[in-house]
Enzyme design. Structure first.
Site, short mmCIF file in Angstrom:
data_model
loop_
_atom_site.label_atom_id
_atom_site.label_comp_id
_atom_site.label_asym_id
_atom_site.label_seq_id
_atom_site.Cartn_x
_atom_site.Cartn_y
_atom_site.Cartn_z
N ASP A 2 48.57 -3.61 9.28
CA ASP A 2 49.14 -4.01 8.00
C ASP A 2 50.16 -2.99 7.52
O ASP A 2 50.02 -1.79 7.74
CB ASP A 2 48.00 -4.14 6.97
CG ASP A 2 48.38 -5.09 5.85
OD1 ASP A 2 49.43 -5.75 5.96
OD2 ASP A 2 47.63 -5.17 4.87
N HIS A 19 58.38 -5.45 11.21
CA HIS A 19 57.65 -5.97 12.37
C HIS A 19 58.22 -5.38 13.66
O HIS A 19 57.50 -5.01 14.57
CB HIS A 19 57.70 -7.50 12.42
CG HIS A 19 57.05 -8.14 11.22
ND1 HIS A 19 55.82 -7.75 10.75
CD2 HIS A 19 57.47 -9.14 10.40
CE1 HIS A 19 55.51 -8.48 9.68
NE2 HIS A 19 56.50 -9.32 9.45
N LEU A 113 41.65 -0.83 30.54
CA LEU A 113 41.63 -1.13 29.10
C LEU A 113 41.81 -2.64 28.93
O LEU A 113 42.64 -3.24 29.61
CB LEU A 113 42.81 -0.40 28.40
CG LEU A 113 43.08 -0.77 26.94
CD1 LEU A 113 41.96 -0.29 26.01
CD2 LEU A 113 44.42 -0.19 26.46
#
Ligand code: FPP
Length: 236
Positions: A2, A19, A113
Site C-alpha cells: 500500500d 505503481h 521461493l
C-alpha cells in the site's frame, strides 16, 4: 503493497507513477526473500475491490502486470523462483491470462521461493471458493461432510501446500487487513509500517523480519508452556 498512490502524489505525479515505482520495490522484496531462504512470499497486487478505481488507473495496472510478467519471468526462473497467481484470473483479458499461464508453467518446478501474486484476490472469495470445492466433493461422494476439518479446508485454499502464514506486512500506514489472506491470517504476526510501498526497501523488510523474530508466538498456549515445556505449538 500500500501507498503507491500517495508516494506519487507527494511528488506531484500521477498515482500510476507510484505503481511503476512500486515495481522496483517488488524486485527488492523478491530478491531479499530469496536471499533469506523465505519459503513463500505473497504480494497483494490487485484486490477484488480495486476494480472500482478510475478506469485509466486500472488500465495502467493491467499493462504493468503484463509488462512485469514478461520482463521478469526469465530472471525468476533463473533464480529458481516459482511464480503463482492467486485470485480469480477469469476477469483478466485473454492476453494477460496467457502470460500468467506461461509464467506459471515455466517456473512450476522451481523450489527456492514460491512467489504468489494475489491478483483480483479477496480473502472472502478464497474461503467461498474452498467451500464450493468441498461441497462439490461431498455432492459427488468423493468425501463425506465429516471429513471437512481445518486441514482439509486448507487444502482447498489458494495457498494450499504452503506452511501457515508467519508474518503479514502492511505498508502505507493503515492498520487493517483489507480482505487479504483472511483464512491464512489465523495465527500470523502483523507488522504495520508508515513507509509507502515504493520506499519499502531491503533494509526495511529486514527490520520487519527482525521484529518478527523477537516475538513470542504462543498459538493459544501460555508463555510459561512455551518457555518451559517441550510442547510443540500447533498452528491451525
Ligand atoms: C496499492 O497502493 C497498490 C496497488 C493497488 C497496486 C500494486 C502494484 C504494483 C506494485 C505493480 C506491480 C506488481 C506486480 C507484483 C506485478 P495504493 O494505490 O492503494 O496507494 P494509496 O493508498 O497511496 O492510494
Amino acid at each position: 503493497m500500500d501507498g503507491n498512490g500517495r508516494w506519487a502524489q507527494q511528488r506531484n505525479k500521477r498515482r500510476t507513477a507510484g505503481h511503476k515505482a512500486g515495481v522496483e520495490a517488488v524486485r527488492e522484496a523478491v530478491s531479499y526473500a530469496r536471499k533469506k531462504g523465505i519459503q513463500a512470499l505473497t504480494l497483494f497486487a490487485f484486490s477484488s475491490e480495486n476494480w472500482q478505481r478510475p478506469k485509466d488507473e486500472i488500465s495502467v495496472l493491467m499493462d504493468l502486470f503484463s509488462f512485469v510478467l514478461k520482463s521478469e519471468v526469465k530472471k525468476l526462473n533463473k533464480n529458481d523462483i516459482r511464480l503463482k497467481v492467486i485470485g480469480d484470473i477469469s476477469a483478466f483479458d485473454e492476453k494477460l491470462r496467457e502470460k500468467i499461464r506461461a509464467a506459471e508453467a515455466l517456473t512450476k518446478s522451481n523450489q527456492s521461493l514460491i512467489l504468489n501474486i494475489a491478483a483480483n484476490y479477496g480473502g472472502r472469495w478464497d474461503i467461498i471458493n474452498a467451500a464450493k470445492s468441498l461441497f462439490q466433493k461431498v455432492s459427488s461422494n468423493e468425501c463425506s461432510i465429516d471429513d471437512i476439518d481445518e486441514a482439509s479446508f486448507s487444502q482447498h485454499i489458494s495457498t494450499h501446500g504452503l506452511a501457515d502464514l508467519d508474518l503479514l506486512i502492511r505498508t502505507g500506514g493503515d492498520h487493517r487487513i483489507s480482505n487479504f489472506l483472511l483464512w491464512q491470517c489465523a495465527y500470523a504476526e502483523f507488522y504495520f509500517t508508515d513507509t509507502l510501498w515504493p520506499d519499502f526497501k531491503e533494509d526495511l523488510f529486514a527490520k520487519a523480519v527482525e521484529d518478527f523474530s523477537l516475538r513470542q508466538r504462543r498459538f493459544g498456549l501460555t508463555g510459561e508452556q512455551i518457555m518451559t515445556q517441550d510442547i510443540e505449538p500447533k498452528a491451525c
